[in-house]
Design an enzyme around this catalytic site. Structure first.
Site, PDB file in Angstrom:
ATOM      1  CG  ASP A  48     -52.105 -59.860  37.242  1.00  0.00           C
ATOM      2  OD1 ASP A  48     -52.022 -58.480  37.421  1.00  0.00           O
ATOM      3  OD2 ASP A  48     -50.846 -59.869  38.904  1.00  0.00           O
ATOM      4  CB  SER A  67     -50.144 -56.767  39.711  1.00  0.00           C
ATOM      5  OG  SER A  67     -49.874 -58.733  40.476  1.00  0.00           O
TER       6      SER A  67
END
Length: 320
Positions: free
Chosen positions: A191, A61
């Site tokens: 993610d 991320s």
């Protein structure tokens, strides 16, 4: 605007000492400013760009953005300037579609047409496959592959911009990212924090299994984003389901982070590791992964630099 790596004023050179140095960067949205504070001090201590001293960098991320830029040769001040310019715009967007578009524009503007063949060090960008619920890790070199080396393509043939966007697609606050690999496979990703918000275990797996490094010859630096009080919701946020969703996402990612670190400590206790991610309990430090107030983000960066100071002697022993 076109972004490029500026000539470096950090000129210290290090010889080869057979130590494999690993940098693993947690996810955490805008709280990556804390990570940048830690990394600024590490870079200054080393006197060279981070890619010249670390052999592997893994990121999830926000950690994926930073890892990719480090691997392309960027210095920390350059990365911080990019964060200051772009993060408030992305995080202040009011819908998943708007955040996704802002993130996509950021990735394309910063990384342009760069591919995983352009990286200057070993890299791992962690994303999560939506359909099969398994990790997808973008790597730059076939020596990092754990199998299927005959069909290995750096980053699965995906651009760095698309891989980083996938790693940052914190669904449902961002839309899912669809990529197409060199083999023609269409993959829907979210993610990387959903499978490994702390990517250290994946990095150690590369160092020990793929690169065949002895445990005694590995040094791991794992930088988190810090732990903070939850911000108090305003009236509109209390009414909206969004506040509860943010709380749940943050809790999910933090549980994931701590679980991965505990597992690392059990399985690889003999691999020297420094984890930097302090807890800040004062009410004024309250924040979350969607923070866009630059004053607050600058405070996180300052706290990161202070966290480095508390471990400077040990970091110097690991890295110099």
């Amino acid at each position: 605007m076109t972004y490029s790596v500026s000539p470096s004023s950090l000129l210290t050179e290090y010889g080869n000492d057979n130590i494999c140095r690993v940098l693993a960067l947690d996810g955490g949205g805008a709280k990556g400013f804390y990570t940048l504070g830690v990394l600024k001090e590490i870079e200054a201590m080393l006197g060279c760009p981070l890619y010249k001293r670390f052999d592997l960098v893994f990121g999830t991320s926000t950690g994926a953005i930073i890892a990719a830029l480090i691997a392309l040769g960027y210095e920390v001040d350059q990365i911080h300037a990019l964060y200051t310019e772009h993060v408030p715009r992305v995080m202040s967007s009011r819908s998943a579609a708007a955040r996704t578009m802002a993130l996509q524009d950021l990735a394309k503007e910063v990384f342009q047409d760069k591919t995983f063949e352009d990286v200057l060090m070993g890299i791992g960008i962690v994303a999560t496959r939506w359909m099969t619920e398994r990790p997808m890790i973008f790597k730059g070199n076939v020596v990092q592959a754990h199998g299927r080396k005959g069909t290995f393509s750096p980053g699965f043939g995906v651009s760095i911009a698309d891989a980083v966007q996938a790693s940052c697609s914190a669904y449902p606050f961002f839309e899912r990212k669809v990529i197409v690999t060199a083999a023609g496979d269409k993959v829907e990703l979210i993610d990387g924090g959903y499978c490994a918000n702390n990517p250290t275990l994946f990095a150690i797996a590369d160092a020990t299994v793929a690169l065949k490094k002895d445990h005694k010859d590995i040094r791991v630096i794992n930088v988190g984003v810090g732990i903070y009080p939850e911000p108090k919701p305003g009236l509109l946020m209390r009414i909206a389901k969004k506040w509860l969703a943010v709380q749940l996402l943050q809790k999910t990612l933090e549980i994931n982070t701590q679980s991965m670190d505990q597992l690392r400590d059990i399985l690889f206790k003999d691999i020297p590791t420094i984890r930097i991610s302090d807890t800040f309990e004062r009410p004024e430090m309250a924040t979350d992964l969607l923070e866009y107030n630059l004053d607050k983000l600058n405070t996180l960066r300052q706290r990161g630099r202070e966290s480095f100071g508390a471990r400077e002697a040990q970091l110097r022993e690991f890295l110099i």
